[in-house]
Write an enzyme that holds these catalytic residues in place. Structure first.
Site, short mmCIF file in Angstrom:
data_model
loop_
_atom_site.label_atom_id
_atom_site.label_comp_id
_atom_site.label_asym_id
_atom_site.label_seq_id
_atom_site.Cartn_x
_atom_site.Cartn_y
_atom_site.Cartn_z
N SER A 136 -9.13 8.27 -4.56
CA SER A 136 -7.43 8.64 -4.54
C SER A 136 -6.73 9.33 -6.37
O SER A 136 -7.91 9.96 -6.86
CB SER A 136 -7.93 7.78 -6.10
OG SER A 136 -6.20 6.66 -7.33
N LYS A 162 -5.05 9.06 -0.98
CA LYS A 162 -3.89 8.14 -2.47
C LYS A 162 -3.22 9.04 -3.87
O LYS A 162 -4.28 9.03 -4.25
CB LYS A 162 -4.52 6.73 -3.15
CG LYS A 162 -4.12 6.23 -3.97
CD LYS A 162 -4.43 4.85 -3.75
CE LYS A 162 -4.33 4.28 -5.03
NZ LYS A 162 -5.66 2.68 -5.05
N LYS A 164 -1.29 9.03 -7.06
CA LYS A 164 -0.65 7.77 -7.98
C LYS A 164 0.44 8.38 -8.35
O LYS A 164 0.98 9.48 -8.15
CB LYS A 164 -1.55 7.73 -9.03
CG LYS A 164 -3.08 6.93 -9.03
CD LYS A 164 -2.50 6.01 -9.48
CE LYS A 164 -3.92 5.03 -8.95
NZ LYS A 164 -4.11 3.68 -9.17
N ASP A 189 0.51 4.78 -4.94
CA ASP A 189 -0.41 3.78 -5.57
C ASP A 189 0.40 3.16 -7.24
O ASP A 189 0.66 4.16 -8.09
CB ASP A 189 -2.06 3.70 -5.95
CG ASP A 189 -2.01 2.39 -6.23
OD1 ASP A 189 -1.01 1.18 -6.88
OD2 ASP A 189 -2.99 1.76 -7.35
N GLU A 214 1.28 0.40 -2.44
CA GLU A 214 0.64 -0.14 -3.67
C GLU A 214 1.03 -0.39 -4.67
O GLU A 214 1.60 0.50 -5.77
CB GLU A 214 -1.00 -0.09 -2.98
CG GLU A 214 -1.84 -0.78 -4.07
CD GLU A 214 -3.30 0.52 -4.00
OE1 GLU A 214 -3.66 1.45 -3.80
OE2 GLU A 214 -4.17 -0.32 -5.19
N ASP A 239 -2.55 -5.34 -4.98
CA ASP A 239 -3.66 -4.92 -5.95
C ASP A 239 -3.51 -5.94 -6.85
O ASP A 239 -3.72 -7.27 -6.93
CB ASP A 239 -3.70 -3.41 -5.90
CG ASP A 239 -4.62 -3.34 -6.91
OD1 ASP A 239 -5.76 -3.87 -7.61
OD2 ASP A 239 -5.47 -2.07 -6.87
N LYS A 263 -10.21 -6.42 -4.49
CA LYS A 263 -11.36 -5.14 -5.58
C LYS A 263 -12.57 -6.40 -6.16
O LYS A 263 -12.10 -7.69 -6.75
CB LYS A 263 -11.00 -5.24 -6.58
CG LYS A 263 -10.04 -3.86 -6.75
CD LYS A 263 -9.17 -3.14 -8.04
CE LYS A 263 -8.56 -1.94 -7.66
NZ LYS A 263 -7.44 -1.56 -7.91
N GLY A 291 -10.79 0.90 -5.97
CA GLY A 291 -12.14 1.38 -6.82
C GLY A 291 -11.60 0.73 -8.23
O GLY A 291 -10.04 0.86 -8.79
#
Ligand code: SMG
Ligand code: MG
Length: 370
Positions: A136, A162, A164, A189, A214, A239, A263, A291
């Site tokens: 990420s 991934k 952000k 995400d 996400e 998420d 998670k 994570g």
């Protein structure tokens, strides 16, 4: 077994680099570790994934410690033949606080499995001994800085990137990564940073063949996620919204997501995480392991979980060096883009007690009432 002692230990670990998301920048982690010791003298460890401030979700680390100490542990004293499956039912009277509950359940499960010699992965039903690793990548200072970071991770062998995103950091970073690195497995995400009114903007991401987007909208916005899903070609993955197996079933039934991030902390523990996995599998919805900037302790648990059959996409399970200069367990390393699932009893990792001592900021020991 019965609980004889619970130790709440706070450790402070600086991240190797700041990690910026739409809700803030993490520079270091103030981590709560839970150690349980049974009446037979077996110990088990849990890691609480709550961050310092209530920005990712409502929980935060000091609150989690208080809840564990004042409301959760008192409900476990005197539970006869305590095993991990008995933890959540014993704690069910306390509303919410899933990350706190998950940390305690993880410690009990570790102790239980160390006592019987069984590895966590085997207990959960793992079907592989290594899992593909994703990474990420936080919001960067600039597009060139982002490209440097991504280039470094790809060179290390990560199998999926991934990015952000947040308002103002959406199309340009994704386009730049696609142009520079081509057809790599790529996803984004948003950590709930957008509203349904941003559908037009998010729709521009359809041009880049992302694996998924996400949590674009708020935690509570299941209906809005379903509406957004109808406007996007890119699959929506949830998420923050998925707080239980029931929430997963509801989200799927509503058409709010086609992929689920699991998670254990967010759903109240590893056993509920397995139920989320099962509900998704029954609905043909692939999952992957999220994570929370864990130490080797939480990573060991995540890897065991990620070895279940319906974890069809690479997770945010990265090597120790992506987070820490020195981990609190033996370091997890990337091997050909994969992370090895620990095979020893319980979590299957050993804590570096000397290092733990150096980074500990406080220790609270709880014992049963007389
Ligand atoms: O552990 O590699 C990791 C971080 C993965 O991006 C990551 N986590 O929303 O999925 C998420 C974020 C939450 C981080 S909060 C500290
Ligand atoms: Mg996320």
């Amino acid at each position: 077994m019965e609980l004889a002692q619970v130790e709440l230990r706070r450790v402070h670990l600086p991240l190797v680099a700041p990690f910026r998301t739409s809700f803030g920048t993490e520079r270091d982690r103030d981590i709560l570790l839970v150690k349980v010791t049974t009446d037979q003298g077996v110990s088990g460890w849990g890691e609480c994934v709550a961050i310092a401030e209530p920005l990712y979700s409502a929980e935060y680390v000091s609150g989690a410690q208080e809840v564990i100490r004042d409301f959760l542990v008192p409900r476990l004293w005197g539970v006869r033949e305590l095993t991990a499956p008995r933890v959540a039912p014993a704690l069910a009277g306390v509303k919410g606080h899933r990350m706190a509950k998950a940390a305690l359940e993880m410690a009990v499960l570790d102790a239980q499995l160390r006592a019987t010699g069984e590895p966590l992965a085997e207990y959960l039903g793992a079907v592989r001994d290594a899992v593909p690793a994703g990474v990420s990548v936080g919001i960067a200072e600039s597009v060139p800085a982002l490209l440097d970071a991504v280039a470094g991770y790809l060179a290390e062998g990560y199998r999926r990137i991934k990015l952000k995103i947040e308002p103002g950091w959406v199309v340009a970073p994704v386009r730049a990564v696609r142009e520079r690195f081509g057809d790599i497995p790529l996803q984004v995400d948003a950590n709930a940073a957008f509203g349904l009114a941003d559908a037009g903007l998010l729709r521009q991401l359809d041009a880049f063949d992302l694996l998924l987007i996400e949590q674009p909208l708020a935690e509570e916005d299941l209906r809005e996620h379903a509406a957004l899903a109808r406007l996007l070609r890119t699959p929506i993955c949830l998420d923050e919204s998925i707080t239980s197996a029931k929430a997963a079933a509801d989200a799927i039934a509503l058409g709010a997501c086609r992929v689920v991030n699991i998670k254990p902390g967010r759903v109240g523990g590893l056993l509920e995480a397995r139920r989320v996995h099962d509900v998704c599998a029954a609905n043909g919805v692939p999952v992957w392991c999220g994570g929370m900037l864990e130490t080797g302790l939480g990573r060991a648990a995540n890897l065991a979980l990620a070895a279940l059959p319906n974890f069809a996409l690479p997770g945010d399970v990265s090597a120790s060096r992506r987070y820490w200069r020195r981990d609190i367990t033996e370091p997890f390393v990337l091997e050909d883009g994969h992370m090895r699932v620990p095979g020893g009893p319980g979590l299957g990792v050993r804590l570096d007690e000397a290092w733990l001592g150096e980074i500990t900021s406080s220790v609270q020991r709880l014992t049963p009432p007389a």
